[in-house]
Design a protein around this motif. Structure first.
Motif, PDB file in Angstrom:
ATOM      1  N   ARG A  14       0.816  -1.201   0.000  1.00  0.00           N
ATOM      2  CA  ARG A  14       0.000   0.000   0.000  1.00  0.00           C
ATOM      3  C   ARG A  14       0.859   1.264   0.000  1.00  0.00           C
ATOM      4  NH1 ARG A  14      -5.195  -0.357   2.393  1.00  0.00           N
ATOM      5  NH2 ARG A  14      -4.377  -1.817   3.919  1.00  0.00           N
ATOM      6  N   SER A  51       1.444  -6.885  -2.275  1.00  0.00           N
ATOM      7  CA  SER A  51       0.624  -7.316  -1.140  1.00  0.00           C
ATOM      8  C   SER A  51      -0.836  -7.278  -1.569  1.00  0.00           C
ATOM      9  CB  SER A  51       0.815  -6.381   0.049  1.00  0.00           C
ATOM     10  OG  SER A  51       0.158  -5.151  -0.228  1.00  0.00           O
ATOM     11  N   GLN A 100      -0.272 -11.009  -6.496  1.00  0.00           N
ATOM     12  CA  GLN A 100      -0.412 -11.092  -5.038  1.00  0.00           C
ATOM     13  C   GLN A 100       0.391 -12.235  -4.419  1.00  0.00           C
ATOM     14  OE1 GLN A 100      -4.379 -11.730  -3.561  1.00  0.00           O
ATOM     15  NE2 GLN A 100      -3.560 -12.389  -1.594  1.00  0.00           N
ATOM     16  N   VAL A 101       1.178 -11.880  -3.417  1.00  0.00           N
ATOM     17  CA  VAL A 101       1.947 -12.864  -2.653  1.00  0.00           C
ATOM     18  C   VAL A 101       1.280 -13.030  -1.292  1.00  0.00           C
ATOM     19  CG1 VAL A 101       4.170 -13.262  -1.505  1.00  0.00           C
ATOM     20  CG2 VAL A 101       4.115 -12.306  -3.825  1.00  0.00           C
ATOM     21  N   THR A 111      -3.236 -16.393   0.630  1.00  0.00           N
ATOM     22  CA  THR A 111      -4.289 -16.682  -0.331  1.00  0.00           C
ATOM     23  C   THR A 111      -3.893 -16.238  -1.732  1.00  0.00           C
ATOM     24  OG1 THR A 111      -5.342 -14.605   0.237  1.00  0.00           O
ATOM     25  CG2 THR A 111      -6.071 -16.537   1.420  1.00  0.00           C
ATOM     26  N   SER A 164       3.652  -3.791   5.276  1.00  0.00           N
ATOM     27  CA  SER A 164       3.775  -3.777   6.739  1.00  0.00           C
ATOM     28  C   SER A 164       4.203  -5.132   7.304  1.00  0.00           C
ATOM     29  CB  SER A 164       2.441  -3.362   7.361  1.00  0.00           C
ATOM     30  OG  SER A 164       1.435  -4.293   7.021  1.00  0.00           O
ATOM     31  N   GLN A 218      -0.733 -12.740   6.867  1.00  0.00           N
ATOM     32  CA  GLN A 218      -1.163 -13.315   5.591  1.00  0.00           C
ATOM     33  C   GLN A 218      -0.143 -13.055   4.488  1.00  0.00           C
ATOM     34  OE1 GLN A 218      -3.177 -11.237   7.402  1.00  0.00           O
ATOM     35  NE2 GLN A 218      -4.729 -12.636   8.197  1.00  0.00           N
ATOM     36  N   HIS A 219       0.562 -11.942   4.578  1.00  0.00           N
ATOM     37  CA  HIS A 219       1.604 -11.688   3.575  1.00  0.00           C
ATOM     38  C   HIS A 219       2.839 -12.542   3.874  1.00  0.00           C
ATOM     39  CE1 HIS A 219       3.475  -9.576   0.260  1.00  0.00           C
ATOM     40  NE2 HIS A 219       4.575  -9.554   0.980  1.00  0.00           N
ATOM     41  N   ASN A 251      10.874   0.245   4.667  1.00  0.00           N
ATOM     42  CA  ASN A 251       9.630   0.760   5.231  1.00  0.00           C
ATOM     43  C   ASN A 251       9.965   1.981   6.072  1.00  0.00           C
ATOM     44  OD1 ASN A 251       7.176   1.022   6.914  1.00  0.00           O
ATOM     45  ND2 ASN A 251       6.645  -0.951   5.986  1.00  0.00           N
TER      46      ASN A 251
HETATM   47  C1  LIG Z   1      -8.562 -13.894   4.652  1.00  0.00           C
HETATM   48  C2  LIG Z   1      -7.464 -12.916   4.344  1.00  0.00           C
HETATM   49  C3  LIG Z   1      -6.483 -13.292   3.451  1.00  0.00           C
HETATM   50  C4  LIG Z   1      -5.455 -12.416   3.126  1.00  0.00           C
HETATM   51  N1  LIG Z   1      -4.495 -12.819   2.240  1.00  0.00           N
HETATM   52  C5  LIG Z   1      -3.480 -11.991   1.964  1.00  0.00           C
HETATM   53  C6  LIG Z   1      -2.415 -12.394   1.077  1.00  0.00           C
HETATM   54  O1  LIG Z   1      -2.423 -13.481   0.501  1.00  0.00           O
HETATM   55  N2  LIG Z   1      -1.404 -11.509   0.865  1.00  0.00           N
HETATM   56  C7  LIG Z   1      -1.352 -10.283   1.456  1.00  0.00           C
HETATM   57  O2  LIG Z   1      -0.383  -9.548   1.217  1.00  0.00           O
HETATM   58  N3  LIG Z   1      -2.329  -9.892   2.286  1.00  0.00           N
HETATM   59  C8  LIG Z   1      -3.398 -10.700   2.547  1.00  0.00           C
HETATM   60  N4  LIG Z   1      -4.383 -10.258   3.369  1.00  0.00           N
HETATM   61  C9  LIG Z   1      -4.368  -8.861   3.819  1.00  0.00           C
HETATM   62  C10 LIG Z   1      -3.436  -8.614   4.992  1.00  0.00           C
HETATM   63  O3  LIG Z   1      -4.118  -8.907   6.212  1.00  0.00           O
HETATM   64  C11 LIG Z   1      -2.985  -7.141   5.025  1.00  0.00           C
HETATM   65  O4  LIG Z   1      -4.114  -6.309   5.040  1.00  0.00           O
HETATM   66  C12 LIG Z   1      -2.118  -6.728   3.825  1.00  0.00           C
HETATM   67  O5  LIG Z   1      -1.076  -7.663   3.627  1.00  0.00           O
HETATM   68  C13 LIG Z   1      -1.539  -5.355   4.063  1.00  0.00           C
HETATM   69  O6  LIG Z   1      -0.853  -4.908   2.908  1.00  0.00           O
HETATM   70  P1  LIG Z   1       0.293  -3.808   3.029  1.00  0.00           P
HETATM   71  O7  LIG Z   1       1.360  -4.283   3.915  1.00  0.00           O
HETATM   72  O8  LIG Z   1       0.664  -3.448   1.633  1.00  0.00           O
HETATM   73  O9  LIG Z   1      -0.496  -2.554   3.615  1.00  0.00           O
HETATM   74  P2  LIG Z   1      -0.377  -1.816   5.025  1.00  0.00           P
HETATM   75  O10 LIG Z   1      -0.551  -2.796   6.126  1.00  0.00           O
HETATM   76  O11 LIG Z   1      -1.265  -0.656   4.948  1.00  0.00           O
HETATM   77  O12 LIG Z   1       1.121  -1.355   5.079  1.00  0.00           O
HETATM   78  C14 LIG Z   1       1.664  -0.337   4.283  1.00  0.00           C
HETATM   79  C15 LIG Z   1       3.087  -0.113   4.772  1.00  0.00           C
HETATM   80  O13 LIG Z   1       3.734   0.822   3.919  1.00  0.00           O
HETATM   81  C16 LIG Z   1       4.551   1.654   4.705  1.00  0.00           C
HETATM   82  N5  LIG Z   1       4.731   2.909   3.965  1.00  0.00           N
HETATM   83  C17 LIG Z   1       3.785   3.815   3.628  1.00  0.00           C
HETATM   84  N6  LIG Z   1       4.323   4.833   2.930  1.00  0.00           N
HETATM   85  C18 LIG Z   1       5.658   4.571   2.840  1.00  0.00           C
HETATM   86  C19 LIG Z   1       6.762   5.259   2.256  1.00  0.00           C
HETATM   87  N7  LIG Z   1       6.598   6.407   1.593  1.00  0.00           N
HETATM   88  N8  LIG Z   1       7.984   4.705   2.362  1.00  0.00           N
HETATM   89  C20 LIG Z   1       8.165   3.527   3.013  1.00  0.00           C
HETATM   90  N9  LIG Z   1       7.160   2.849   3.600  1.00  0.00           N
HETATM   91  C21 LIG Z   1       5.924   3.361   3.500  1.00  0.00           C
HETATM   92  C22 LIG Z   1       3.802   1.825   5.998  1.00  0.00           C
HETATM   93  O14 LIG Z   1       4.691   2.166   7.061  1.00  0.00           O
HETATM   94  C23 LIG Z   1       3.178   0.448   6.194  1.00  0.00           C
HETATM   95  O15 LIG Z   1       4.008  -0.399   6.969  1.00  0.00           O
HETATM   96  C24 LIG Z   1      -5.417 -11.130   3.713  1.00  0.00           C
HETATM   97  C25 LIG Z   1      -6.407 -10.765   4.610  1.00  0.00           C
HETATM   98  C26 LIG Z   1      -7.428 -11.633   4.921  1.00  0.00           C
HETATM   99  C27 LIG Z   1      -8.495 -11.214   5.881  1.00  0.00           C
END
Ligand SMILES: Cc1cc2nc3c(=O)[nH]c(=O)nc-3n(C[C@H](O)[C@H](O)[C@H](O)COP(=O)(O)OP(=O)(O)OC[C@H]3O[C@@H](n4cnc5c(N)ncnc54)[C@H](O)[C@@H]3O)c2cc1C
Ligand SMILES: Nc1ncnc2c1ncn2[C@@H]1O[C@H](COP(=O)(O)O)[C@@H](O)[C@H]1O
Lengths: 309, 249
Positions: free
Chosen positions: A202, A227, A241-242, A245, A260, A264-265, A279
């Motif tokens: 994200r 993610s 997607q890694v 799931t 983050s 799940q990731h 990060n």
């Molecule tokens: C049933 C189920 C299955 C799921 N399966 C998966 C799956 O297979 N894979 C998966 O990935 N997720 C899965 N998820 C979702 C998972 O729970 C998380 O919501 C998801 O992985 C979060 O993605 P993220 O780390 O990209 O986002 P966030 O958790 O929002 O993290 C974003 C990160 O980016 C950092 N950031 C922001 N801006 C900057 C910047 N400018 N420079 C450096 N760092 C920055 C922040 O500090 C933060 O740590 C699943 C969820 C459920 C409920």
């Protein structure tokens, strides 16, 4: 004992995951046969026949199998399976779609997504998003199993010279049909086979910014992943997607950028050899699994990294 | 059109489950339980079909001990009409669950069955495909879009290479992927209303299903832990480490 592997292929060539499944089969031990079911699939059958360690290739070439519809394919596999102690397929979306349907037709339970062979009837598999590793014993007469590619090396694609035979009547259940496909085209290596994977979350903010990751992937011959949050936000397509799931990867080097580190990731990448996390939040859980953590703004770090590679 | 939705009670997705120290299984004492996230998406999809006038009735079914009635009630609070609890003790394998569901399908004769693609406890990804085989119905697994028209279900499936569209004759079975929809929250009045919705209980023996499995858990252990890593101070230090220490680039 003999083992049947249901090949994953596109009629012209074998998908890499089939080769990892051959390795799992060789750890179980016994004759290894590959079933290539498809339409105009002779080229894929020839490729299967040259895989090292394979003694026979069963070919089912019929229009009904062209798009690997489980409704048509499962009765064929179930029909052929009677001669085998094990039936294996890669735990890819097509293996996951097909094999439980085969198992139910055979009236046997299935063991999904094995990561290790303990013995011919005992296997290890992750449960609870990989937070627990279960050892399970399968006492079915025919053991239906899907294999996690990232957990087994690929066997050599060349060196074998298996005999080929045609099998099976055509099964066309007539209850489902293929309408179309939108397949991502990329010159980069396949995510699950790449030596380096650079993934964005994200924190990337939008799809255009993934160009920053692509630049790095291209310098090291890597693939680009994502993610779930990045997929859900529409930055990139679902096939990137890694995770628990999504796709399971275990490259030499995994670089997580703006991710983050949700469980799940982690479930999809924590068996990578070396993990790098970039990060801006020093408390992000991704750092707990990272060999090298860089606390930085990704928009500053990525261009610099690209330049230095 | 009657829609049947399967709902599994699982450990909440935010809980990090650990193996018991004696290795006999996962530690499940006092953890938060919820509807499996994929099943919640299945419920939402069915309720939307009802709101769109495509579905006439949404029936929830869950297999498990008494406590899974809690998850059936949650699904009813999201807008489903009635529930069926198939009472069964212990942890059943997907084939046994699929056989129990088959017996329910025989009684209910739904035109559409929506299930989760995967339960996040066992991570099996089997039950929907097995139920489809047992009932001889087509399957649209890992759905990110579902359209019902002209006696057919058109399903866009999330596959490794991208997206695939299939057309299935009804009655059909669809399993959900995360992008199919975003489930709503239950409102307080709907939670109250759900308490009065019908909920029937059936047992495995009533349904005539043998639930014994030839796949058994031998042991459970924690995954290999990673060595704690280091923080690097700069991009150049990172590149130097990757080249000379890790030797991966
Ligand atoms: C049933 C189920 C299955 C799921 N399966 C998966 C799956 O297979 N894979 C998966 O990935 N997720 C899965 N998820 C979702 C998972 O729970 C998380 O919501 C998801 O992985 C979060 O993605 P993220 O780390 O990209 O986002 P966030 O958790 O929002 O993290 C974003 C990160 O980016 C950092 N950031 C922001 N801006 C900057 C910047 N400018 N420079 C450096 N760092 C920055 C922040 O500090 C933060 O740590 C699943 C969820 C459920 C409920
Ligand atoms: N005990 C159960 N009760 C109701 N539905 C279930 C049960 N077990 C599995 N399912 C359904 O099958 C889907 C896939 O589960 P699984 O094959 O275990 O990954 C789940 O998302 C549920 O919709």
């Amino acid at each position: 004992m003999s083992i049947l592997i249901v090949a994953e292929h596109d009629n012209a060539s074998l998908k890499a995951a089939t080769l990892n499944t051959v390795t799992a089969a060789s750890e179980i031990g016994g004759d290894i046969h590959i079933l290539v079911a498809g339409s105009d699939c002779q080229a894929a059958a020839d490729a299967a026949a040259s895989v090292a360690g394979v003694s026979k290739v069963l070919v089912a070439d019929n229009a009904a199998y062209g798009h690997q519809l489980a409704e048509n394919l499962a009765p064929l596999v179930a029909e052929v399976a009677g001669d085998y102690s094990h039936v294996l397929a890669p735990a890819t979306t097509s293996g996951k779609n097909l094999m439980p349907r085969v198992a139910a037709l055979l009236d046997v339970d299935q063991v999904s997504d094995i990561i290790a062979v303990v013995s011919a009837d005992t296997f290890k598999r992750p449960i609870y998003a990989g937070n627990v590793i279960a050892t399970v014993k399968n006492e079915e007469a025919i053991k239906v199993i899907t294999v996690r590619g990232a957990a087994f090396d690929a066997s050599a694609a060349e060196g074998g010279s298996a005999e080929q035979t045609n099998v099976g009547a055509a099964h066309d259940a007539g209850i489902s049909s293929f309408v179309g496909e939108e397949v991502a085209k990329s010159d980069r290596p396949e995510l699950t086979a790449a030596k380096v994977v650079v993934s964005g979350g994200r924190g990337m903010q939008n799809g255009d910014n993934f160009a920053l990751l692509e630049a790095i992937a291209d310098k090291v011959g890597g693939a680009v992943g994502a993610s779930r949050a990045a997929v859900d936000a529409g930055f990139v397509p679902n096939d990137m997607q890694v995770g628990q799931t999504g796709k399971i990867v275990a490259p030499e080097l995994y670089v997580a950028v703006g991710i983050s580190g949700a469980i799940q990731h982690l479930a999809g990448m924590k068996d990578s050899k070396v993990i790098v996390a970039i990060n801006k939040d020093e408390d992000a859980p991704i750092f707990q699994v990272a060999d090298y953590g860089l606390v930085a703004d990704l928009f500053e770090a990525l261009p610099e990294l690209s330049e230095q590679l | 059109m009657k829609v049947l939705v399967t709902v599994k009670r699982v450990v909440d997705y935010n809980v990090k489950v650990r193996a018991k120290s004696d290795g006999t299984g996962p530690e499940l004492g006092n953890v938060k339980m919820s509807i499996n996230p994929f099943c919640e998406i299945a419920v939402e999809e069915a309720v939307r079909l009802k709101e769109a006038g495509v579905a006439t009735e949404v029936v929830i079914v869950s297999v498990g001990d008494k406590s899974c009635q809690e998850q059936i009630r949650s699904a009813l609070a999201l807008g489903a009409d009635r529930g069926i609890h198939v009472e069964a003790e212990g942890s059943l394998q997907p084939l046994a669950i699929a056989k129990l569901l088959e017996a329910v399908v025989d009684r209910e004769e739904p035109e559409l069955i929506i299930m989760g693609k995967q339960s996040i406890d066992g991570d099996n990804n089997q039950t929907g495909q097995m139920l489809a085989a047992l009932t001889g119905r087509p399957q649209g697994t890992f759905a990110s879009k579902l359209d019902i028209a002209d006696g057919k279900a058109q399903v866009i499936r999330e596959i490794d290479g991208g997206l695939q569209t299939v057309s299935l004759a009804l009655p059909a079975i669809v399993t959900t992927d995360l992008r199919l929809n975003e489930p709503r929250y239950a409102s307080l009045p709907n939670i109250m209303k759900a308490k009065r919705k019908p909920l029937d209980t059936l047992t495995a023996s009533e349904l005539g299903v043998d639930t014994v499995s030839k796949v058994t858990l031998v042991s459970a252990e924690p995954p290999a832990t990673r060595q704690a890593g280091i923080k690097v101070a700069s991009v150049s230090e990172l590149v130097e480490k990757l080249k000379n220490e890790a030797k991966v680039i």
